[in-house]
Motif scaffolding. Sequence first.
Motif, PDB file in Angstrom:
ATOM      1  N   GLU A 116       0.860  -1.186   0.000  1.00  0.00           N
ATOM      2  CA  GLU A 116       0.000   0.000   0.000  1.00  0.00           C
ATOM      3  C   GLU A 116       0.897   1.236   0.000  1.00  0.00           C
ATOM      4  O   GLU A 116       1.700   1.436   0.920  1.00  0.00           O
ATOM      5  CB  GLU A 116      -0.910   0.017   1.223  1.00  0.00           C
ATOM      6  N   PRO A 117       0.796   2.092  -1.033  1.00  0.00           N
ATOM      7  CA  PRO A 117       1.733   3.219  -1.147  1.00  0.00           C
ATOM      8  C   PRO A 117       1.707   4.127   0.079  1.00  0.00           C
ATOM      9  O   PRO A 117       0.655   4.417   0.648  1.00  0.00           O
ATOM     10  CB  PRO A 117       1.235   3.961  -2.393  1.00  0.00           C
ATOM     11  N   GLN A 118       2.898   4.578   0.451  1.00  0.00           N
ATOM     12  CA  GLN A 118       3.064   5.484   1.583  1.00  0.00           C
ATOM     13  C   GLN A 118       3.409   6.902   1.137  1.00  0.00           C
ATOM     14  O   GLN A 118       3.500   7.808   1.961  1.00  0.00           O
ATOM     15  CB  GLN A 118       4.184   4.949   2.494  1.00  0.00           C
ATOM     16  N   ALA A 119       3.640   7.094  -0.147  1.00  0.00           N
ATOM     17  CA  ALA A 119       4.049   8.400  -0.660  1.00  0.00           C
ATOM     18  C   ALA A 119       3.410   8.633  -2.026  1.00  0.00           C
ATOM     19  O   ALA A 119       2.874   7.717  -2.652  1.00  0.00           O
ATOM     20  CB  ALA A 119       5.572   8.478  -0.761  1.00  0.00           C
ATOM     21  N   ARG A 120       3.491   9.874  -2.454  1.00  0.00           N
ATOM     22  CA  ARG A 120       2.895  10.283  -3.732  1.00  0.00           C
ATOM     23  C   ARG A 120       3.891  11.167  -4.476  1.00  0.00           C
ATOM     24  O   ARG A 120       4.592  11.986  -3.880  1.00  0.00           O
ATOM     25  CB  ARG A 120       1.598  11.055  -3.470  1.00  0.00           C
ATOM     26  N   LEU A 121       3.959  11.006  -5.797  1.00  0.00           N
ATOM     27  CA  LEU A 121       4.783  11.862  -6.633  1.00  0.00           C
ATOM     28  C   LEU A 121       4.017  13.157  -6.892  1.00  0.00           C
ATOM     29  O   LEU A 121       2.887  13.121  -7.367  1.00  0.00           O
ATOM     30  CB  LEU A 121       5.121  11.147  -7.944  1.00  0.00           C
ATOM     31  N   VAL A 122       4.636  14.280  -6.573  1.00  0.00           N
ATOM     32  CA  VAL A 122       3.953  15.576  -6.661  1.00  0.00           C
ATOM     33  C   VAL A 122       4.434  16.401  -7.850  1.00  0.00           C
ATOM     34  O   VAL A 122       3.643  16.992  -8.574  1.00  0.00           O
ATOM     35  CB  VAL A 122       4.151  16.377  -5.352  1.00  0.00           C
ATOM     36  N   LYS A 123       5.766  16.438  -8.049  1.00  0.00           N
ATOM     37  CA  LYS A 123       6.287  17.356  -9.078  1.00  0.00           C
ATOM     38  C   LYS A 123       7.619  16.858  -9.631  1.00  0.00           C
ATOM     39  O   LYS A 123       8.452  16.344  -8.885  1.00  0.00           O
ATOM     40  CB  LYS A 123       6.476  18.759  -8.490  1.00  0.00           C
ATOM     41  N   LEU A 124       7.786  17.026 -10.938  1.00  0.00           N
ATOM     42  CA  LEU A 124       9.076  16.832 -11.587  1.00  0.00           C
ATOM     43  C   LEU A 124       9.641  18.203 -11.951  1.00  0.00           C
ATOM     44  O   LEU A 124       8.921  19.062 -12.459  1.00  0.00           O
ATOM     45  CB  LEU A 124       8.935  16.032 -12.883  1.00  0.00           C
ATOM     46  N   SER A 125      10.909  18.405 -11.692  1.00  0.00           N
ATOM     47  CA  SER A 125      11.606  19.598 -12.166  1.00  0.00           C
ATOM     48  C   SER A 125      12.575  19.139 -13.251  1.00  0.00           C
ATOM     49  O   SER A 125      13.490  18.354 -12.982  1.00  0.00           O
ATOM     50  CB  SER A 125      12.356  20.286 -11.023  1.00  0.00           C
ATOM     51  N   ILE A 126      12.344  19.601 -14.474  1.00  0.00           N
ATOM     52  CA  ILE A 126      13.111  19.125 -15.627  1.00  0.00           C
ATOM     53  C   ILE A 126      13.806  20.294 -16.315  1.00  0.00           C
ATOM     54  O   ILE A 126      13.169  21.299 -16.650  1.00  0.00           O
ATOM     55  CB  ILE A 126      12.199  18.412 -16.646  1.00  0.00           C
ATOM     56  N   ALA A 127      15.110  20.159 -16.511  1.00  0.00           N
ATOM     57  CA  ALA A 127      15.850  21.132 -17.315  1.00  0.00           C
ATOM     58  C   ALA A 127      15.674  20.744 -18.773  1.00  0.00           C
ATOM     59  O   ALA A 127      16.073  19.657 -19.183  1.00  0.00           O
ATOM     60  CB  ALA A 127      17.324  21.119 -16.930  1.00  0.00           C
ATOM     61  N   GLY A 128      15.036  21.616 -19.520  1.00  0.00           N
ATOM     62  CA  GLY A 128      14.800  21.293 -20.916  1.00  0.00           C
ATOM     63  C   GLY A 128      13.724  22.153 -21.526  1.00  0.00           C
ATOM     64  O   GLY A 128      13.355  23.203 -20.998  1.00  0.00           O
ATOM     65  N   SER A 129      13.193  21.687 -22.641  1.00  0.00           N
ATOM     66  CA  SER A 129      12.227  22.439 -23.430  1.00  0.00           C
ATOM     67  C   SER A 129      10.879  21.725 -23.438  1.00  0.00           C
ATOM     68  O   SER A 129      10.804  20.586 -23.929  1.00  0.00           O
ATOM     69  CB  SER A 129      12.732  22.586 -24.871  1.00  0.00           C
ATOM     70  N   PRO A 130       9.825  22.347 -22.937  1.00  0.00           N
ATOM     71  CA  PRO A 130       8.520  21.697 -23.001  1.00  0.00           C
ATOM     72  C   PRO A 130       8.077  21.400 -24.428  1.00  0.00           C
ATOM     73  O   PRO A 130       7.403  20.400 -24.677  1.00  0.00           O
ATOM     74  CB  PRO A 130       7.586  22.696 -22.311  1.00  0.00           C
ATOM     75  N   LYS A 131       8.467  22.250 -25.367  1.00  0.00           N
ATOM     76  CA  LYS A 131       8.093  21.982 -26.764  1.00  0.00           C
ATOM     77  C   LYS A 131       8.780  20.723 -27.275  1.00  0.00           C
ATOM     78  O   LYS A 131       8.173  19.905 -27.973  1.00  0.00           O
ATOM     79  CB  LYS A 131       8.462  23.169 -27.663  1.00  0.00           C
ATOM     80  N   ARG A 132      10.040  20.543 -26.935  1.00  0.00           N
ATOM     81  CA  ARG A 132      10.768  19.346 -27.360  1.00  0.00           C
ATOM     82  C   ARG A 132      10.097  18.092 -26.803  1.00  0.00           C
ATOM     83  O   ARG A 132       9.912  17.104 -27.513  1.00  0.00           O
ATOM     84  CB  ARG A 132      12.216  19.450 -26.873  1.00  0.00           C
ATOM     85  N   VAL A 133       9.705  18.127 -25.532  1.00  0.00           N
ATOM     86  CA  VAL A 133       9.082  16.959 -24.917  1.00  0.00           C
ATOM     87  C   VAL A 133       7.688  16.726 -25.490  1.00  0.00           C
ATOM     88  O   VAL A 133       7.295  15.584 -25.747  1.00  0.00           O
ATOM     89  CB  VAL A 133       9.045  17.104 -23.386  1.00  0.00           C
ATOM     90  N   ALA A 134       6.920  17.798 -25.715  1.00  0.00           N
ATOM     91  CA  ALA A 134       5.595  17.650 -26.314  1.00  0.00           C
ATOM     92  C   ALA A 134       5.696  17.029 -27.707  1.00  0.00           C
ATOM     93  O   ALA A 134       4.923  16.136 -28.060  1.00  0.00           O
ATOM     94  CB  ALA A 134       4.891  19.006 -26.378  1.00  0.00           C
TER      95      ALA A 134
END
Length: 214
Positions: free
Chosen positions: A155-173
């Motif tokens: 049973e999960p004890q934690a949750r992923l809230v946020k990623l901080s990524i160095a890069g370009s959102p357009k490239r990833v999209a």
Amino acid sequence: MMRLDHVSFAVGPDGMDATVERITDALGVDRVKGGIHPRFGTANAIIPLADRQYLEIVEVLDHPSANKAPFGQAVRNRSQVGGGWMGWCVTVDDLAPFEERLGRRSVPGNRKFPDNQELTWKQIGIKGLIADPQVPYLLRWDDGTEHLHPSRAYEPQARLVKLSIAGSPKRVADWLGSPDADPFDNVAVEWVAPSGTPGIMSVTFSSPKGEVTI
């Protein structure tokens, strides 16, 4: 369907046990010994997270597969520079559009459990991650393996809230074939300008010890 499935952290020079202990102590959670990926020459430990996600801590093995498989190469590359966040993985219903766009076939992966049950999947995009660590790789779990998903190890004890990524959102999209580089309802993505190699800078979790950024 497109969903953030997991984040991968490559072990550092202190090895698997020390890396796992450092992360589990920071989050105040338990670990699960994952197992060996024989096709990739790697092994992992798992921290289940809420919303059918998980954190994978992964190491490369002294095994011929690690020299041939892109995933093994990616883990070795990250570990050789001190370890840390290696990448993130998005699960999709259909890998065919990505196979067509990337011009290659997805590859199978597997991990056996002590009771001989086997978790199997197909993945693509590790070569892209090696060349450009800001982009995720893509995965589709094989039908009938839902009950073996790593997020269900306890049973999960934690949750992923946020990623901080160095890069370009357009490239990833563009890589995802999506109008949005953050098509996830329950995880925020913070984009920062890269001052060096792009990729995951940090991941924030809601945990028994509060909000923790690693």
